[in-house]
Structure formats: structure tokens, C-alpha cells
Design a protein around this motif. Sequence first.
Motif, PDB file in Angstrom:
ATOM      1  N   ALA A  37     -45.759  -5.902 -26.257  1.00 43.08           N
ATOM      2  CA  ALA A  37     -45.176  -5.079 -27.209  1.00 43.08           C
ATOM      3  C   ALA A  37     -45.086  -3.388 -27.046  1.00 43.08           C
ATOM      4  O   ALA A  37     -46.076  -3.046 -26.564  1.00 43.08           O
ATOM      5  N   GLY A  38     -44.049  -2.866 -27.045  1.00 45.93           N
ATOM      6  CA  GLY A  38     -43.802  -1.377 -26.708  1.00 45.93           C
ATOM      7  C   GLY A  38     -43.291  -0.917 -25.136  1.00 45.93           C
ATOM      8  O   GLY A  38     -43.255  -0.030 -24.956  1.00 45.93           O
ATOM      9  N   GLN A  39     -43.431  -2.129 -24.405  1.00 42.16           N
ATOM     10  CA  GLN A  39     -42.822  -1.932 -23.239  1.00 42.16           C
ATOM     11  C   GLN A  39     -41.592  -1.983 -22.940  1.00 42.16           C
ATOM     12  O   GLN A  39     -40.814  -2.480 -23.886  1.00 42.16           O
ATOM     13  N   PHE A  40     -41.000  -1.504 -21.751  1.00 37.73           N
ATOM     14  CA  PHE A  40     -39.423  -1.355 -21.500  1.00 37.73           C
ATOM     15  C   PHE A  40     -39.227  -1.803 -20.221  1.00 37.73           C
ATOM     16  O   PHE A  40     -40.224  -2.100 -19.392  1.00 37.73           O
TER      17      PHE A  40
ATOM     18  N   ASN B 200     -23.944  -0.028  -7.667  1.00 34.40           N
ATOM     19  CA  ASN B 200     -23.672   1.348  -7.687  1.00 34.40           C
ATOM     20  C   ASN B 200     -24.173   1.980  -9.133  1.00 34.40           C
ATOM     21  O   ASN B 200     -23.625   3.243  -9.661  1.00 34.40           O
ATOM     22  N   SER B 201     -24.592   1.220 -10.008  1.00 36.97           N
ATOM     23  CA  SER B 201     -24.676   1.764 -11.344  1.00 36.97           C
ATOM     24  C   SER B 201     -25.964   2.740 -11.121  1.00 36.97           C
ATOM     25  O   SER B 201     -26.857   2.567 -10.431  1.00 36.97           O
ATOM     26  N   GLU B 202     -25.961   3.507 -12.539  1.00 35.39           N
ATOM     27  CA  GLU B 202     -27.196   4.332 -12.675  1.00 35.39           C
ATOM     28  C   GLU B 202     -28.386   3.412 -13.257  1.00 35.39           C
ATOM     29  O   GLU B 202     -27.995   2.277 -13.726  1.00 35.39           O
ATOM     30  N   ARG B 203     -29.681   3.870 -13.091  1.00 35.89           N
ATOM     31  CA  ARG B 203     -30.672   3.353 -13.798  1.00 35.89           C
ATOM     32  C   ARG B 203     -30.747   3.521 -15.078  1.00 35.89           C
ATOM     33  O   ARG B 203     -30.851   4.869 -15.539  1.00 35.89           O
ATOM     34  N   ILE B 204     -30.711   2.849 -16.168  1.00 38.19           N
ATOM     35  CA  ILE B 204     -30.956   3.091 -17.493  1.00 38.19           C
ATOM     36  C   ILE B 204     -32.429   2.346 -18.140  1.00 38.19           C
ATOM     37  O   ILE B 204     -32.293   0.988 -17.775  1.00 38.19           O
ATOM     38  N   PRO B 205     -33.126   2.784 -18.933  1.00 37.42           N
ATOM     39  CA  PRO B 205     -34.231   2.344 -19.643  1.00 37.42           C
ATOM     40  C   PRO B 205     -33.867   1.685 -20.922  1.00 37.42           C
ATOM     41  O   PRO B 205     -33.265   2.319 -21.837  1.00 37.42           O
ATOM     42  N   LEU B 206     -34.419   0.404 -21.172  1.00 33.41           N
ATOM     43  CA  LEU B 206     -34.031  -0.363 -22.526  1.00 33.41           C
ATOM     44  C   LEU B 206     -35.358  -0.967 -22.680  1.00 33.41           C
ATOM     45  O   LEU B 206     -36.001  -1.696 -22.092  1.00 33.41           O
ATOM     46  N   THR B 207     -35.619  -1.093 -24.185  1.00 29.56           N
ATOM     47  CA  THR B 207     -36.949  -1.444 -24.618  1.00 29.56           C
ATOM     48  C   THR B 207     -36.746  -3.226 -24.523  1.00 29.56           C
ATOM     49  O   THR B 207     -35.894  -3.645 -24.605  1.00 29.56           O
ATOM     50  N   ILE B 208     -37.842  -3.568 -24.166  1.00 27.99           N
ATOM     51  CA  ILE B 208     -38.168  -5.311 -24.382  1.00 27.99           C
ATOM     52  C   ILE B 208     -38.046  -5.398 -25.687  1.00 27.99           C
ATOM     53  O   ILE B 208     -38.945  -5.215 -26.432  1.00 27.99           O
TER      54      ILE B 208
ATOM     55  N   PRO C 177     -42.498  -5.220 -16.588  1.00 28.79           N
ATOM     56  CA  PRO C 177     -42.249  -4.278 -17.662  1.00 28.79           C
ATOM     57  C   PRO C 177     -42.966  -3.090 -17.226  1.00 28.79           C
ATOM     58  O   PRO C 177     -44.101  -2.993 -16.422  1.00 28.79           O
ATOM     59  N   LEU C 178     -42.473  -1.849 -17.729  1.00 33.61           N
ATOM     60  CA  LEU C 178     -42.746  -0.672 -17.536  1.00 33.61           C
ATOM     61  C   LEU C 178     -43.486  -0.004 -18.726  1.00 33.61           C
ATOM     62  O   LEU C 178     -43.375  -0.469 -19.993  1.00 33.61           O
ATOM     63  N   GLY C 179     -44.265   1.067 -18.848  1.00 30.94           N
ATOM     64  CA  GLY C 179     -44.806   1.898 -19.713  1.00 30.94           C
ATOM     65  C   GLY C 179     -46.330   1.059 -20.616  1.00 30.94           C
ATOM     66  O   GLY C 179     -46.364  -0.032 -19.937  1.00 30.94           O
ATOM     67  N   VAL C 180     -46.806   1.915 -20.996  1.00 35.00           N
ATOM     68  CA  VAL C 180     -48.306   1.535 -21.910  1.00 35.00           C
ATOM     69  C   VAL C 180     -47.813   0.764 -22.763  1.00 35.00           C
ATOM     70  O   VAL C 180     -47.117   1.260 -23.802  1.00 35.00           O
ATOM     71  N   PRO C 181     -48.368  -0.480 -23.248  1.00 37.07           N
ATOM     72  CA  PRO C 181     -47.936  -1.158 -24.410  1.00 37.07           C
ATOM     73  C   PRO C 181     -48.603  -0.409 -25.553  1.00 37.07           C
ATOM     74  O   PRO C 181     -49.493   0.230 -25.539  1.00 37.07           O
ATOM     75  N   THR C 182     -47.991  -0.649 -26.680  1.00 38.26           N
ATOM     76  CA  THR C 182     -48.346  -0.192 -28.068  1.00 38.26           C
ATOM     77  C   THR C 182     -50.025  -0.677 -28.216  1.00 38.26           C
ATOM     78  O   THR C 182     -50.059  -1.999 -28.103  1.00 38.26           O
TER      79      THR C 182
END
Length: 279
Positions: free
Chosen positions: A31-34, A42-50, A89-94
Motif C-alpha cells: 500500500a502506498g507504492q507506485f 517513444n513515450s514519456e515516463r509517467i508515475p501512477l499509484t498502485i 513497485p517504487l516508493g516507500v510503502p505507507t
Amino acid sequence: MGYEILYKKELCKNQYEIRVKAPFITKNAKAGQFIILRTDKNSERIPLTIADYDRENEILTIVYMAVGYTTKKLASLEVGDCIEDIVGPLGVPTHIEKYGTVICVAGGYGAAPCYLIAKAFKEAGNKVHMVMGARTKDLIFWEDKMRNAVSELHITTDDGSYGIKGFTTNVAKEIIDSEKVDYVIAVGPMPMMRAVAELTRPYKIKTEASMNPIMVDGTGMCGACRVTVGGKVKFACVDGPDFDEVMNRSRIYKEEEKRCDETKCNLIRKGIELEKTRV
């Protein structure tokens, strides 16, 4: 090969849910990662939440709003099409623990990333109030899913077309005034999260805001998502604000994004017209 889209649904206007097979991501997701994705080479990289995951069947759920060029491109893909790549998954979980009573405040699109967080707090033994708000009834989604994940679900709409008329902060305050609240987390538009932080400050309730600044690499190396917390610089992708700072920085490229979106859409439209002419 990419990541094949197994399921797609328009939850409400310009807001979509898709599911893809992603064994390596679902194996470790919390929970809380993305994630960060590219729709094509050719697309840009976009962050989206899991938004959700199914470890057993290795299915990753992503919910997103089609507002920019890349998310509109993502929205144009259908079941059977493939996303070029997904990193996570990226980011620190909640941080999840048993606090006692927890309020999760979700505004608009924030209901999707808040779902797993609320569910995890409930599973940890907390009483969880979910306050889910939107401008109007048509923008409410995942109501049944959310109701099954929390102790009590409260729905608000700005125009009163569904649930309680008013803002999420009004309901959150009523809950705080009626029972002991130990922890609050807010996920949604920046002004809403700032309002929640201002609400809980006099009560000295531990409060967390899910920041969503500009992000590039998602690992803390680029520095694009820096925020100020307690006078110290942090990186939203790995550390977790000065709300004014983040909101101002998030608007830096608005004009460029608009021009890019219009230019690319025109090119795509001309390409489609050219193909029709050839046929």
C-alpha cells in the motif's frame, strides 16, 4: 512484448481502471507504492499509484485520469493492447500499524490510491473511517469496493448530488469531534490535503499527506519531486511539505504541457486523416 491489458473500464468521465499481468510487481507491491510506465517506445515516463493487486493471479490494477497526452494515449489502448514497460513497485510503502482509529480522506481520483492504504489499516486492527469526496455524484467510483475495505464509509459531494453535501474536511472534523482519532491520511488534490493538515494540526493528530509533485526517475536521483518537510528537503518518491511550494512547482510546465498535448493530438489527427485518404 510489454504488458498486455487484460481489463479496462471507464469508471467515470476521463477516469479509467486497467488491469495487467505483472508478476514481478505484484509479488512485492505494498500500500502506498507506485509504478512508472511508458505506453510505447517513444513515450514519456509517467508515475501512477498502485491502486490494487492480486498476488495469486499476478494482476496489477492501475487507475488514472486521462488529462495529458500520455494518459490520453493510455486511455486509447484497449484490452489486448500492450503497454511498453512498467517499472515498480517504487516508493516507500505507507507505514501501517495499529493506531486505534484512523481517518482516510480521499478526494476525487485519490480514492484509488487510498483504497489499499485504508484496507491495510483495517487489516492491522484499526477502526477505519473512509471519507471519500468528489465534486458531483458522477465522479464517485469504487463505492462498494471501498465499503468492504473499511469500517465506515462517508461520501461527500460538493453539489450535494450524492451523500453528504460539502467537503471531506467537514465530515472529518465531525468524526474528530465525536471520537478519539489517532491517525489521519489524506490522498487527493493538493488544496484538499493542505486543508486536512490545517484541520488536524490544532488537535495534534498524526497526519500524513500523499504528495504528488513532478516526478522523473522515481528513485530519488533526479530531485524533481523535492518537497520541504519541517524545513528540510525531502524527495516525495522515496521519503514520503510545504504545500505552496509543491503546488507552485507542479504548475511550472502547465503551458508547455498544453501546447505539447495540442500539437501531438493535431499530428495524430492529421495522420489518421492521411491514412483514410490513402485507403
